[in-house]
Each structure stands twice: as structure tokens, then as C-alpha cells.
Enzyme design. Structure first.
Site, mmCIF file in Angstrom:
data_model
loop_
_atom_site.group_PDB
_atom_site.id
_atom_site.type_symbol
_atom_site.label_atom_id
_atom_site.label_comp_id
_atom_site.label_asym_id
_atom_site.label_seq_id
_atom_site.Cartn_x
_atom_site.Cartn_y
_atom_site.Cartn_z
ATOM 1 N N VAL A 122 -34.703 -18.427 -45.804
ATOM 2 C CA VAL A 122 -34.645 -17.676 -45.769
ATOM 3 C C VAL A 122 -34.964 -16.458 -46.378
ATOM 4 O O VAL A 122 -35.936 -15.475 -46.867
ATOM 5 C CB VAL A 122 -34.161 -17.035 -44.386
ATOM 6 C CG1 VAL A 122 -34.489 -15.783 -44.136
ATOM 7 C CG2 VAL A 122 -33.976 -17.711 -43.207
ATOM 8 N N GLY A 180 -27.674 -20.165 -26.661
ATOM 9 C CA GLY A 180 -26.561 -18.859 -26.833
ATOM 10 C C GLY A 180 -26.562 -17.525 -28.136
ATOM 11 O O GLY A 180 -27.360 -16.947 -27.362
ATOM 12 N N ILE A 185 -25.894 -28.749 -33.691
ATOM 13 C CA ILE A 185 -25.713 -30.705 -33.932
ATOM 14 C C ILE A 185 -26.005 -31.457 -32.765
ATOM 15 O O ILE A 185 -26.186 -32.499 -32.346
ATOM 16 C CB ILE A 185 -24.514 -30.726 -34.303
ATOM 17 C CG1 ILE A 185 -23.518 -30.037 -33.065
ATOM 18 C CG2 ILE A 185 -24.152 -30.366 -35.988
ATOM 19 C CD1 ILE A 185 -21.774 -31.275 -32.962
ATOM 20 N N ASP A 186 -26.261 -30.151 -31.023
ATOM 21 C CA ASP A 186 -26.673 -31.150 -30.199
ATOM 22 C C ASP A 186 -27.893 -31.272 -29.725
ATOM 23 O O ASP A 186 -28.031 -32.350 -28.645
ATOM 24 C CB ASP A 186 -25.535 -29.917 -29.185
ATOM 25 C CG ASP A 186 -23.947 -29.935 -29.230
ATOM 26 O OD1 ASP A 186 -23.536 -30.694 -29.031
ATOM 27 O OD2 ASP A 186 -24.001 -29.050 -28.161
ATOM 28 N N MET A 205 -19.396 -35.342 -29.925
ATOM 29 C CA MET A 205 -19.666 -34.059 -29.478
ATOM 30 C C MET A 205 -21.106 -33.590 -28.387
ATOM 31 O O MET A 205 -21.506 -34.991 -28.583
ATOM 32 C CB MET A 205 -19.747 -33.218 -30.843
ATOM 33 C CG MET A 205 -18.669 -32.581 -30.807
ATOM 34 S SD MET A 205 -18.425 -31.076 -32.511
ATOM 35 C CE MET A 205 -16.774 -30.314 -32.459
ATOM 36 N N ARG A 212 -21.788 -31.084 -26.006
ATOM 37 C CA ARG A 212 -21.099 -30.099 -23.883
ATOM 38 C C ARG A 212 -22.382 -30.140 -23.248
ATOM 39 O O ARG A 212 -21.379 -30.198 -21.760
ATOM 40 C CB ARG A 212 -20.642 -29.099 -25.298
ATOM 41 C CG ARG A 212 -20.310 -28.141 -24.366
ATOM 42 C CD ARG A 212 -19.968 -26.170 -23.962
ATOM 43 N NE ARG A 212 -21.087 -25.739 -25.504
ATOM 44 C CZ ARG A 212 -20.844 -25.068 -26.685
ATOM 45 N NH1 ARG A 212 -19.871 -24.241 -26.094
ATOM 46 N NH2 ARG A 212 -21.484 -24.862 -27.388
ATOM 47 N N GLU A 248 -21.655 -50.955 -26.094
ATOM 48 C CA GLU A 248 -22.002 -51.584 -24.485
ATOM 49 C C GLU A 248 -22.375 -50.356 -23.542
ATOM 50 O O GLU A 248 -23.239 -50.441 -22.955
ATOM 51 C CB GLU A 248 -20.737 -52.344 -24.336
ATOM 52 C CG GLU A 248 -21.190 -53.902 -24.926
ATOM 53 C CD GLU A 248 -20.515 -54.193 -26.105
ATOM 54 O OE1 GLU A 248 -19.978 -52.463 -27.051
ATOM 55 O OE2 GLU A 248 -21.128 -54.461 -27.097
HETATM 56 N N1 ADP Z 1 -25.889 -13.686 -22.065
HETATM 57 C C1 ADP Z 1 -25.724 -13.450 -23.674
HETATM 58 N N2 ADP Z 1 -26.107 -12.043 -24.502
HETATM 59 C C2 ADP Z 1 -25.434 -11.982 -25.094
HETATM 60 N N3 ADP Z 1 -25.063 -12.472 -26.406
HETATM 61 C C3 ADP Z 1 -24.815 -13.507 -26.269
HETATM 62 C C4 ADP Z 1 -25.101 -14.139 -24.542
HETATM 63 N N4 ADP Z 1 -24.780 -15.765 -24.775
HETATM 64 C C5 ADP Z 1 -24.578 -16.145 -26.403
HETATM 65 N N5 ADP Z 1 -24.669 -15.101 -26.797
HETATM 66 C C6 ADP Z 1 -23.789 -14.709 -28.127
HETATM 67 O O1 ADP Z 1 -24.215 -15.940 -29.040
HETATM 68 C C7 ADP Z 1 -22.990 -16.105 -29.462
HETATM 69 C C8 ADP Z 1 -22.992 -18.035 -29.752
HETATM 70 O O2 ADP Z 1 -23.752 -18.777 -28.534
HETATM 71 P P1 ADP Z 1 -23.106 -19.914 -28.523
HETATM 72 O O3 ADP Z 1 -23.306 -20.563 -27.066
HETATM 73 O O4 ADP Z 1 -21.457 -20.051 -28.226
HETATM 74 O O5 ADP Z 1 -23.396 -20.738 -29.552
HETATM 75 P P2 ADP Z 1 -24.869 -21.978 -29.849
HETATM 76 O O6 ADP Z 1 -25.896 -20.457 -30.271
HETATM 77 O O7 ADP Z 1 -24.749 -22.538 -30.828
HETATM 78 O O8 ADP Z 1 -25.841 -22.353 -28.111
HETATM 79 C C9 ADP Z 1 -21.963 -15.440 -28.633
HETATM 80 O O9 ADP Z 1 -20.549 -15.916 -29.152
HETATM 81 C C10 ADP Z 1 -22.862 -14.615 -28.160
HETATM 82 O O10 ADP Z 1 -21.816 -13.751 -29.008
HETATM 83 O O1 FBP Z 2 -16.258 -25.562 -31.717
HETATM 84 P P1 FBP Z 2 -16.365 -25.254 -30.660
HETATM 85 O O2 FBP Z 2 -16.486 -23.944 -31.394
HETATM 86 O O3 FBP Z 2 -15.469 -24.919 -29.899
HETATM 87 O O4 FBP Z 2 -17.523 -26.067 -29.477
HETATM 88 C C1 FBP Z 2 -17.308 -26.970 -29.781
HETATM 89 C C2 FBP Z 2 -18.861 -27.360 -28.537
HETATM 90 O O5 FBP Z 2 -19.504 -26.581 -30.542
HETATM 91 C C3 FBP Z 2 -20.397 -28.028 -30.494
HETATM 92 O O6 FBP Z 2 -20.349 -28.539 -31.239
HETATM 93 C C4 FBP Z 2 -22.275 -27.238 -30.714
HETATM 94 O O7 FBP Z 2 -22.445 -25.951 -29.626
HETATM 95 P P2 FBP Z 2 -23.428 -25.468 -29.922
HETATM 96 O O8 FBP Z 2 -24.391 -25.905 -31.363
HETATM 97 O O9 FBP Z 2 -23.780 -24.647 -29.079
HETATM 98 O O10 FBP Z 2 -22.324 -23.612 -30.523
HETATM 99 C C5 FBP Z 2 -20.879 -28.831 -29.076
HETATM 100 O O11 FBP Z 2 -20.820 -30.033 -29.198
HETATM 101 C C6 FBP Z 2 -19.125 -28.914 -28.477
HETATM 102 O O12 FBP Z 2 -18.662 -29.097 -27.524
HETATM 103 MG MG MG Z 3 -25.131 -24.020 -27.417
#
Ligand code: ADP
Ligand code: FBP
Ligand code: MG
Length: 327
Positions: free
Chosen positions: A27, A108, A131-132, A174, A176, A192
Site C-alpha cells: 500500500v 469486524g 487467519i480464519d 483457531m 471462531r 480421523e
Molecule cells: N459494528 C461495528 N461498528 C464499528 N466498528 C466495528 C464494528 N465491529 C467491529 N468494529 C471494529 O473493528 C475492530 C475489529 O473487529 P474484530 O471483529 O475484532 O476483528 P476482525 O476485523 O479481524 O474480524 C473492532 O474492535 C472494532 O473496533
Molecule cells: O487473540 P484474540 O484477540 O483473543 O482473538 C482470537 C480470535 O482471533 C482469531 O485468531 C482471528 O479472528 P479475526 O480474524 O476475526 O480477528 C480467531 O481465530 C480467534 O478466535
Molecule cells: Mg473476524
């Protein structure tokens, strides 16, 4: 026509994933190539709120392509979930004239980016970094290949000691809400049984399978379970197995966060570089609020709301292969 983007920011958010550094590098260098100013936001949306933002140049991303983690650091930000938090965050972008954002993260993080677009009209592009591998619209997410190879290496080692002692090992990986790490690592290590959140396999079915194997003196068994499986994980399964099949020597290994670290694989470096380049091109071409993905080796741009909402479909063929090969 949307206004041309001139200053962009990049951040990593949510769980870190090996290859995020390669994406940041791509980027920054693509942005500079096109004459943009590029800023790095530290600790995801937390750094945006706390004004932890700095100008980057080509040298700031030197010697990072091979490193795990993320030089920009990452976080899960509670404050950003509120409109007030996002207002604070946006104010720190506009005071620098930042008019485009690249978010490397998962569902998220993309939800957060979409909110910035909806509330302030900020052009955003998402790069799938998790990684998921739980995002729709891409065959690859940055970090998955490295994580699954780490899991395979670890499970192979567990298989050696399981075999030496005629033991049953239940290995938790891992994932979730998604079972890709479990599915891929389980197939690749000849497990298995593979238990994933997307499939309704019950512990009772596993017990029935193990008991049948016990009768034919097959004592070395490997179960790979995703942390998000409805059973509640490896320890819960082990408790039930120990009660119902006390003759089996049952052990548990939870691989945990070691799956998130380490030097990214070649594939993760390549896809991260390609996605980072296309993310900047996307912002410049006015293709906003999309996730850049790769499908059938071609770039694919999926609107963020669809990438977040839709689920990748598991191939029924893989599930059939698992059942046939794991006998
Ligand atoms: N509904 C939401 N509104 C605003 N920000 C969000 C929302 N959901 C997630 N986020 C932001 O994105 C961050 C990362 O989301 P998270 O689900 O923990 O990880 P990932 O992006 O890896 O799925 C959250 O901590 C928050 O700051
Ligand atoms: O180490 P943390 O922040 O508790 O998160 C654990 C989660 O993060 C992951 O490694 C990756 O999840 P995200 O990509 O949504 O962040 C999941 O497999 C696991 O459940
Ligand atoms: Mg996620």
C-alpha cells in the site's frame, strides 16, 4: 465522479495475520508511486481515535515483507463502536487532509470502515487479513496459508507421539466462526475426525466412530476441532470421551496463538502484495467501499457490506472426501 484521492491512510485491525506487513508495504509503495501521501495509523481504530498517525515513506516499510505480526500494531477498539468514538477518529483524519483509507482486517474491521463511509463519506477499501478465511468474495485471506501450515507442522509432531503411545489426541485449532483451518489442517494430517462450526457433527457421532475403531484395535486417532465448534472445544470433547471410552488414552492439545505468528508463507506474501497494490488502484479509480479479493486468480471487488454479510460456502466435495479418507 468522486473527488480524486490524494492522501491515504492504512491500518491493521482485529486479529493480526502473517502477511499483514507485506500488505502495508504494498500500500505504502504503490501510493508513493502514484504520488500520494501515505499515513500509517497505529493500533487500528484505537490509534485513529488517539491520533497515533504518522507519515510513511518507502523506507518505513523496508525489511518487513518477511516478518509476522504487523509493524502498525493492531487492536480491537471498543470506543470505535460508538458514533462519538468514530467522530473523534474521523476528525484526526480530516485535520491531515486524509481522504482515503485502506483497512487490513476481517469482517469486524470492515464493518468499522463501512461506518466511516456511511457517516462521513470517507472512501475506504478493505484488504482481507485474517487467519480464519471467513470472508466472502475471495479464495484467499492474508495469513490463512501460513496459519494452516503452522497447524499442519504442529499436528504432524503430535501424530508422532500419538502413534508411539497408541493415544487419541484431540487438537484444537483457531477459528471462531469458521472451520477452514480445522478442515485444511485436518485433511492434510489425515485426521480421523474434523469438527467445524459449519457442520452439525455431534460429539456422540465422534464417540460412535471412535468406539467402532477401538473394536478393530485402531487406537491411534486424531481429532481436529475448530475452537468455534458447538461442542465448546477440545477439553469438553475430551471429558465426554474419557467418560464414555475410558480405555482410550486421551490427550488434548490447544494450538492457540502460535497459529497467528511466524514468518508469512510465500503465498501470503504474494497475495498481500497483490491486494495492497490493487487496494490503492481501487481508491484512485473511484472503486470505493469494496474489499479486494482474488477469485479464480483474478482480482474481484466485493462491496464491503456483502463481504461482511455473506458466508463462504463449504464445498460438499471436501466434506465427502473427509468422510471417505478418515476411516
Ligand atoms: N459494528 C461495528 N461498528 C464499528 N466498528 C466495528 C464494528 N465491529 C467491529 N468494529 C471494529 O473493528 C475492530 C475489529 O473487529 P474484530 O471483529 O475484532 O476483528 P476482525 O476485523 O479481524 O474480524 C473492532 O474492535 C472494532 O473496533
Ligand atoms: O487473540 P484474540 O484477540 O483473543 O482473538 C482470537 C480470535 O482471533 C482469531 O485468531 C482471528 O479472528 P479475526 O480474524 O476475526 O480477528 C480467531 O481465530 C480467534 O478466535
Ligand atoms: Mg473476524
Amino acid at each position: 465522479m468522486s473527488k480524486k484521492v490524494t492522501k491515504i491512510a492504512v491500518l491493521t485491525s482485529g486479529g493480526d495475520a502473517p502477511g499483514m506487513n507485506a500488505a502495508i508495504r504494498a500500500v505504502v509503495r504503490t501510493g508513493i508511486y502514484y504520488g500520494l501521501e501515505v499515513y500509517g495509523v497505529v493500533r487500528g481504530y484505537n490509534g485513529m481515535i488517539e491520533d497515533d498517525i504518522f507519515k510513511m515513506d518507502s523506507r518505513s516499510v523496508a525489511n518487513i515483507i518477511q516478518r509476522g505480526g504487523t509493524i502498525l500494531k493492531t487492536a480491537r477498539s471498543k470506543e470505535f463502536m460508538s458514533p462519538e468514538g468514530r467522530q473523534k477518529a474521523y476528525a484526526n483524519l480530516i485535520k491531515r487532509g486524509i481522504d482515503g483509507l485502506v483497512v487490513v482486517g476481517g469482517n469486524g474491521s470492515f464493518t468499522g470502515a463501512l461506518k466511516l463511509h456511511e457517516e462521513f463519506g470517507l472512501p475506504c477499501v478493505g484488504i482481507p487479513g485474517t487467519i480464519d478465511k471467513d470472508l466472502y468474495g475471495t479464495d484467499f485471506t492474508i495469513g490463512f496459508d501460513t496459519a494452516v501450515n503452522t497447524a499442519v507442522e504442529a499436528i504432524d509432531k503430535i501424530r508422532d507421539t500419538a502413534d508411539a503411545h497408541d493415544r487419541l489426541f484431540i487438537v484444537e485449532v483457531m477459528g471462531r466462526d469458521a472451520g477452514y483451518i480445522a478442515l485444511h489442517s485436518g485433511i492434510a494430517t489425515g485426521a480421523e475426525h474434523i469438527l467445524i462450526p459449519e457442520e452439525d457433527t455431534s460429539v456422540e457421532e465422534v464417540i460412535a466412530g471412535l468406539s467402532e475403531k477401538e473394536k478393530r484395535k485402531k487406537l491411534v486417532n486424531l481429532i481436529v476441532v475448530a475452537e468455534g465448534h458447538k461442542s465448546g472445544g477440545a477439553n469438553h470433547i475430551a471429558e465426554i470421551v474419557k467418560q464414555q471410552l475410558p480405555n482410550l488414552d486421551t490427550k488434548v492439545t490447544i494450538l492457540g496463538h502460535l497459529q497467528r505468528g511466524g514468518s508469512p508463507s510465500c503465498i501470503d506474501r504474494l497475495i498481500a502484495s497483490r491486494m495492497g497494490y490493487h487496494a490503492v488502484e481501487s481508491l484512485l479509480q473511484g472503486r470505493h467501499n469494496v474489499m479486494v479479493g482474488i477469485l479464480d486468480n483474478a482480482m474481484k471487488y466485493t462491496p464491503l457490506e456483502i463481504a461482511i454479510r455473506e458466508k463462504q460456502r463449504f464445498s460438499d466435495e471436501w466434506l465427502k472426501i473427509v468422510k471417505i479418507l478418515a476411516s
